[in-house]
Structure formats: C-alpha cells, structure tokens
Design an enzyme around this catalytic site. Sequence first.
Site, mmCIF file in Angstrom:
data_model
loop_
_atom_site.group_PDB
_atom_site.id
_atom_site.type_symbol
_atom_site.label_atom_id
_atom_site.label_comp_id
_atom_site.label_asym_id
_atom_site.label_seq_id
_atom_site.Cartn_x
_atom_site.Cartn_y
_atom_site.Cartn_z
ATOM 1 N N THR A 1 -0.754 7.737 -1.109
ATOM 2 C CA THR A 1 -2.046 7.657 -1.819
ATOM 3 C C THR A 1 -2.960 6.587 -1.225
ATOM 4 O O THR A 1 -4.166 6.569 -1.488
ATOM 5 C CB THR A 1 -1.832 7.304 -3.304
ATOM 6 N N ASP B 1 -3.484 -10.251 12.495
ATOM 7 C CA ASP B 1 -2.755 -10.164 11.220
ATOM 8 C C ASP B 1 -2.432 -11.573 10.726
ATOM 9 O O ASP B 1 -1.623 -12.285 11.331
ATOM 10 C CB ASP B 1 -1.461 -9.350 11.414
ATOM 11 N N ARG C 1 0.832 -1.193 0.000
ATOM 12 C CA ARG C 1 0.000 0.000 0.000
ATOM 13 C C ARG C 1 0.873 1.252 0.000
ATOM 14 O O ARG C 1 1.728 1.412 0.877
ATOM 15 C CB ARG C 1 -0.897 0.002 1.237
ATOM 16 N N ASP D 1 1.352 -12.300 9.928
ATOM 17 C CA ASP D 1 2.174 -12.413 11.140
ATOM 18 C C ASP D 1 1.892 -13.717 11.873
ATOM 19 O O ASP D 1 2.801 -14.379 12.375
ATOM 20 C CB ASP D 1 1.924 -11.226 12.071
HETATM 21 N N1 URA Z 1 -5.310 -8.314 7.084
HETATM 22 C C1 URA Z 1 -5.134 -9.130 8.147
HETATM 23 O O1 URA Z 1 -4.200 -9.923 8.189
HETATM 24 N N2 URA Z 1 -6.031 -9.059 9.153
HETATM 25 C C2 URA Z 1 -7.080 -8.229 9.141
HETATM 26 O O2 URA Z 1 -7.879 -8.222 10.083
HETATM 27 C C3 URA Z 1 -7.225 -7.378 8.012
HETATM 28 C C4 URA Z 1 -6.329 -7.445 6.999
#
Ligand code: URA
Length: 209
Positions: A108, A200, A104, A203
């Site tokens: 922008t 995440d 990302r 992760d």
């Molecule tokens: N990406 C992720 O890994 N978790 C989320 O909750 C949103 C996007």
Amino acid sequence: MSNVYVFDHPLIQHKLSIIRDKSTGTKEFRELVEEVAMLMAYEITRDLPLREVEIETPVTMATCQVLEGKKIGLVPILRAGLGMVDGVLRLIPAAKVGHIGLYRDPETLKAINYYAKMPSDIGERELIVIDPMLATGASAAAAIQQIKNMGAKHIKFMCLISCPEGIAHLQEEHPDVDIYAAAVDERLDEKSYIIPGLGDAGDRLFGTK
Ligand code: URA
C-alpha cells in the site's frame, strides 16, 4: 510557507555542508548532526516563557528571569531521528523522550506504526517531533497523527533537510504543526531521496549499508 522556519545561521549552514559531503565519515557525520540539532534547538526554544524571580547577587538584590518550566517532550522518529536527540537534550536536559517507529507497507506504500512509547503526560507537553529528512512527508505526517491520537496537542516538527513536497504534505495534513529546518532542498528524486540532500540519514548515522 508561513509556518516553515529555515535557519540560515552561518554555523548551521557550514556544518550542514560538511554533513552533506559524501566523503564525511560516520563519526564526524554523527557529531555534526548532533551539533546542528543543538544549534537548532537554541532557535526553536526562542519562544519559551520566562518568569521573574528575585535573586541575591554578591552585591545586591536583583529581579531576574528564569524559564517558567514549560514541559517539553522530544519524539524522534526511529531510527534516524535518534541522531538529533542528544544535541537537543544538551540544551533542554529535562525534556522527556518518546519514541515512534514506522515502516512503509510494501504494497500500500502507507506508513504503518510499529512502535510508540510516549511520556504519560503527553497532552501537557510541548512536543518536538524529530527526523533529519522531511522527504515525502508520509512518515512525519503519520507519526504526528499517531501522537495526536495519543493525546498530543502542541507539536513542532524539526528536521535537518526538507523539500517542497514534504513541506506541502505536512502542511496539508497538519497545518497546526510548525516546521523547523536547516535547509529546504530542490526536490525529491524517483526513489524519494531529497536532491541534493545527504543520502540516507540513518545509514550515514549508523554506518550501515
Ligand atoms: N530519507 C533519507 O534518509 N534521505 C532522503 O533523502 C530521504 C529520506
């Protein structure tokens, strides 16, 4: 939500609950994501065409059915999408695998494609774009646009957890793409994490952070 398919199979829901639990460690998380991806692949491939063949069993001739051999391609979005690929490949071992990477832009906030390597016959394949989390939908929409630009015609999108915002975004930009999910959660928070979600996905899959 006519092109959204949510898998409420008890095995998928049970495993997804353990995946969501923050006390689930990396090894178990990874194994369960792979298992759920495999179970989802079983449902997603329900419409694969069959053809009749004559088989000689030990006792007689029989007319049986085998897969017609439709070409399939998997396209995980780096990096979290990688966690679901092996599960799908366990059911569709002949599938080719393309990879797409996006980041990302901090100014922008647009998704920028930094890597895309696809099978050469992408236009002839039934493609399944894979990302565990359909959050804002920006990465999924950009990835799908990128592979359409490269010639893809038949695309499905597969995730573990989606939310109304991501579904609406993807439906608006790519109404031709069916969405397959194990859950549709409540909403996004202010950091674009899915609530309740699982945190995440990248992760948790790779033990980073
Ligand atoms: N990406 C992720 O890994 N978790 C989320 O909750 C949103 C996007």
